[in-house]
Design an enzyme around this catalytic site. Structure first.
Site, PDB file in Angstrom:
ATOM      1  N   ASP A 185       5.306 -18.745 -11.234  1.00 18.48           N
ATOM      2  CA  ASP A 185       5.006 -19.605 -12.378  1.00 18.48           C
ATOM      3  C   ASP A 185       6.051 -19.620 -13.484  1.00 18.48           C
ATOM      4  O   ASP A 185       5.774 -20.096 -14.587  1.00 18.48           O
ATOM      5  CB  ASP A 185       3.657 -19.214 -12.980  1.00 18.48           C
ATOM      6  CG  ASP A 185       2.504 -19.626 -12.097  1.00 18.48           C
ATOM      7  OD1 ASP A 185       2.485 -20.784 -11.655  1.00 18.48           O
ATOM      8  OD2 ASP A 185       1.627 -18.786 -11.843  1.00 18.48           O
ATOM      9  N   ASP A 199      -0.139 -25.875  -6.895  1.00 15.40           N
ATOM     10  CA  ASP A 199       0.322 -25.732  -8.277  1.00 15.40           C
ATOM     11  C   ASP A 199       1.841 -25.544  -8.365  1.00 15.40           C
ATOM     12  O   ASP A 199       2.471 -25.909  -9.365  1.00 15.40           O
ATOM     13  CB  ASP A 199      -0.327 -24.510  -8.940  1.00 15.40           C
ATOM     14  CG  ASP A 199      -1.778 -24.274  -8.593  1.00 15.40           C
ATOM     15  OD1 ASP A 199      -2.158 -24.515  -7.426  1.00 15.40           O
ATOM     16  OD2 ASP A 199      -2.526 -23.810  -9.462  1.00 15.40           O
TER      17      ASP A 199
END
Length: 415
Positions: free
Chosen positions: A114, A183
């Site tokens: 991330d 994601d």
């Protein structure tokens, strides 16, 4: 006098002349940014007391903060930059600088995938909106460092950036060795940007490889998405499951939103037609789904509690007497569709733009936009983090605010 925004309208011909623009009144955008400025000034004061990054609220309504190593750390400074860009508030700018620079250590974040969320939503927006050449150059160096960190999780044999380390699935018997989640598409924009500013194609090439294999393996025939695809050491997809959705064969709303956004962005960055077609197909599934509520704010999963979708978890212990909505998914989709409308023409373009505009207007209304000083200082109510983890159910979320503000910004800047 109310200002009118001119929005492109392609493909309309009258008496042999092509009309390039139609006027659309967007007074809610200005009002929303004014309210956001006040609310985020309040939120910044609360965050200063706790000395960490706002993420959500707990069951008592108290602010929950997190460190720079959490995947949500970049959204608060990123939102401050969007607000500063529209209001010019110097206090907001100073907070944006402070909270952006507080993330610098995260340029080494390699425990998960991330880093793009963390560093590009913060430093990327700072580079875009801060008129300070010295700081901007320093921020670019940090972004370049971050992109190199991201590549540590890329295995060229697999062709994808690994999302998580080895992890058990909810079925209790499967261990994911090389899990990639939908994601992860949102971390690719930083890589493309770094190729642009360094002239080194390796970052964009990794982004293209990741997007291409995701396109091949994350989608079902109806263009809905799996949340998690696990790969073997040779890059073969061996498991398709979920970690945050209702069931392995259901469609987690925010996962579908990430797909729409990610492939729209990758088309913008590469102009590869297959990415555009993938974005359009994913958007069509979302926009036309029979279970999408009339106000366009989806349930957390399109198939939650429906026949034919069996979860590996028993959700009864949550004692929920309703299916929660997810404003964060709606905000991500709205922002993506504003962009997607600029890459299409005619009726198709208008459908994306009107859907985005309608969604953003709904999110700007009292049902979802919080009153000043409430909601822990966040803007939007009614988002969902992860129901399977009994985490962040029907609460505000930092990333819901971020993509909402991004969507408003994109809509206001259409020409």
């Amino acid at each position: 006098m109310k200002r009118k925004m001119l929005i492109p309208l392609l493909g309309l011909t009258v008496a042999g002349l092509t009309l390039s623009f139609i006027p659309i009144k967007l007074p809610f955008i200005k009002k929303s940014f004014e309210a956001s400025e006040k609310q985020y000034t309040y939120l910044a004061k609360q965050a200063d007391k706790l000395k960490n990054f706002p993420r959500t609220i707990n069951k008592k309504g108290e602010l929950v903060v997190t460190s720079e190593w959490d995947w949500t750390g970049g959204f608060f400074p990123g939102s401050l930059w969007y607000i500063y860009n529209k209001t010019g508030d110097e206090g907001i700018k100073n907070e944006a600088i402070k909270w952006t620079e507080a993330l610098e250590k995260a340029k080494n974040l390699d425990q998960h995938h991330d880093i793009g969320f963390v560093m590009y939503c913060s430093y990327g927006n700072a580079i875009k909106y801060l008129k300070d050449p010295k700081k901007v150059e320093a921020y670019k160096d940090i972004i370049i460092h971050s992109a190199n960190t991201a590549l540590k999780r890329y295995n060229p044999k697999v062709g994808l950036i690994k999302s998580w380390n080895q992890k058990k699935s909810w079925d209790g018997k499967t261990t994911w060795q090389y899990p990639v989640i939908i994601d992860n598409m949102l971390n690719l924009e930083m890589l493309c940007y770094v190729s642009d500013i360094t002239g080194d194609p390796k970052f964009r090439n990794v982004a293209i490889s990741h997007a291409t294999k995701t396109m091949q393996n994350h989608f079902r025939p109806d263009h809905s998405t799996y949340h998690v695809v696990d790969y073997d050491e040779n890059g073969k997809a061996i498991h398709r499951q979920t970690n945050q959705g209702y069931a392995d064969n259901s469609t987690w709303a925010r996962g579908q939103a990430w797909a729409i956004y990610g492939f729209t962005m990758m088309y913008k960055e590469t102009k590869k037609k297959e990415f555009l077609e993938t974005a359009k197909a994913a958007a069509s599934f979302y926009m036309n789904h029979k279970n999408l509520p009339k106000d366009k704010i989806p349930y957390w999963d399109f198939n939650a509690q429906l026949e034919g979708y069996k979860s590996d978890l028993d959700f009864a212990y949550l004692k929920l007497d309703y299916i929660p909505r997810d404003a964060s998914a709606a905000a991500v989709v709205a922002s993506a569709l504003v962009d997607l409308s600029t890459f299409t023409t005619g009726k198709e373009s208008r459908s994306y733009l009107e859907f985005a505009k309608s969604t953003l207007k709904t999110l700007s209304g009292p049902a979802y936009f919080a009153d000043y000083g409430t909601n822990g200082g966040f803007l939007l109510k009614h988002s969902v983090g992860s129901i399977p983890h009994n985490s962040e159910i029907d609460v505000p979320l930092a990333y819901a605010d971020y993509y909402y503000l991004e969507g408003l910004t994109r809509l206001s800047e259409l020409k």
